[in-house]
Design a protein around this motif. Structure first.
Motif: not given
Length: 406
Positions: A221-230, A253-260, A264-266, A291-296
């Motif tokens: 979900p991170v690349p999707a969230a990043a694309a939404m910003v722009g 922007i919040t996502a993830g718990t560690t580097s590797n 599941e969500t952003a 956001c819905e279209h970018i997520a799709a």
């Protein structure tokens, strides 16, 4: 009546001098409030300070049920309409670093938006108008409001009958807001949009978690969230007229718990500001669509939430120019300035102006020794205000009431 004739109007003779004579009281109350800031809708110390300060003025006083508001009514010597003057009382959750001798004594709380000055100016205006009630044909409602900083305090007071407190509807309303980033003592106002609406939004993007070494087995979900910003920024510039703008910010922007681990969500959180109901409705519809279209496109899904804030603050087309005329007459022409464009911050006096013709104006209070461009702004933990400007605010509150109740 022109500004020139206002200058000669006996109702305004000596008004600024009278406000200056009250300066020790104004400053004393302001500093007392500044030392003990309170946040939100429950301001017991501030309420008690106001009640004590207006004692003996013969005002009809009532306090709020859902918040610690104070509503006080002054009766003029002759019958007539009713006007309302507002001063807000709440502070912000900041640790003060202004260096003032009367800095906050409450840890993590500070009057960083100058509401302590608003309250003190309004108390002194009540005192000044009480001394000139023979010139008043009507009633003045003094609105001491908690919860301006995001807690809808004005709406609470309206729901509890603020506009009927004088026994007849309020016909005009006026508020001042101090600012450290304008020339001290200058009153700035404009007709039409003065401040923006403010809404907060949250977009949750859901994919499928997995190992960072095997992204093909996950749905990131991170690349999707990043694309939404722009895409959201592009949407604002391509879907909204520059003459009816929207200002959109992604603030978190919040996502993830560690580097590797692929999460599941952003989540994106931000704010959106508009100057019209049309733009406000449109942007609230466009954000989830984008956001819905970018997520799709990234095989993700989204959930969208909007937290509705204050509406836009719109000054009356006749009252705002009158405020500038009064400022020119009472304070001098160099202290009256047409504000060239709205401010995209928000203000809950907008709720009052939705129901009553009136105006919000800014009062400059840039501290000595710095330029307005250099001064720490409102909401900074280093902000401070030139207290000499407070007499101008007191005089303006009083002038507005005297003019409306002539």
């Amino acid at each position: 009546m022109t500004t020139a004739s206002l200058t000669d109007d006996p109702r305004f003779t000596g008004l600024l001098d009278a406000a200056r004579a009250l300066q020790p009281r104004t400053v004393s109350l302001r500093r007392q409030l500044h030392k003990h800031p309170e946040i939100g809708l429950d301001l017991p110390m501030s309420q008690a300070s106001v009640l004590h300060a207006i004692e003996g003025l013969g005002l009809h006083v009532s306090t709020g049920k859902s918040c610690t508001s104070v509503t006080a009514v002054l009766n003029g010597d002759r019958p007539g309409p009713t006007v309302l003057l507002r001063g807000d009382m709440d502070a912000l959750p900041l640790r003060e670093d202004s260096g003032l001798a009367f800095s906050s004594e409450e840890d993590g709380r500070m009057h960083a938006c100058g509401h302590d000055t608003h309250t003190a100016m309004l108390v002194s205006a009540a005192r000044l108008l009480h001394s000139r009630r023979a010139a008043l044909a009507g009633k003045v409602v003094f609105m001491f409001q908690p919860g301006e900083e995001g807690d809808h305090g004005a709406r609470h007071m309206l729901e509890e009958g603020l506009l009927e407190a004088a026994g007849r509807p309020v016909e005009q309303a006026f508020a001042l807001h101090i600012t450290s980033t304008a020339q001290s003592g200058t009153v700035m106002c404009r007709p039409g949009p003065m401040m923006a609406s403010a809404d907060a939004y949250t977009v949750t993007v859901t994919g499928k978690g997995g190992h960072g070494a095997m992204p093909d087995r996950a749905i990131d979900p991170v690349p999707a969230a990043a694309a939404m910003v722009g895409a959201l920024q592009t949407m604002v510039t391509r879907r909204f007229s520059v003459f009816d703008p929207a200002v959109l910010t992604v603030g978190r922007i919040t996502a993830g718990t560690t580097s590797n681990i692929i999460p599941e969500t952003a989540e994106l959180q931000g704010t959106v500001r508009t100057l019209s109901d049309r733009a406000r409705t449109m942007v609230q519809a466009e954000i989830p669509k984008v956001c819905e279209h970018i997520a799709a496109a990234h095989s993700c899904t989204t959930a969208f939430r909007i937290d509705t804030g204050y509406p836009a603050t719109n000054n009356d087309a006749e009252v705002a120019p009158r405020v500038l005329e009064l400022a020119g007459a009472v304070l001098g022409q160099r202290h009256s300035a047409l504000m060239p464009e709205p401010l995209m911050a928000s203000e809950d006096f907008s709720y009052v102006l939705q129901q009553v013709p009136g105006a919000l104006a800014f009062l400059g209070a840039c501290p000595p020794g710095v330029t307005p461009e250099e001064a720490p702004p409102n909401h900074s933990n280093r902000v401070h205000f030139d207290e000499s400007a407070l007499a101008h605010g007191v005089a303006m509150y009083a002038a507005f009431a005297l003019d409306a109740l002539r």
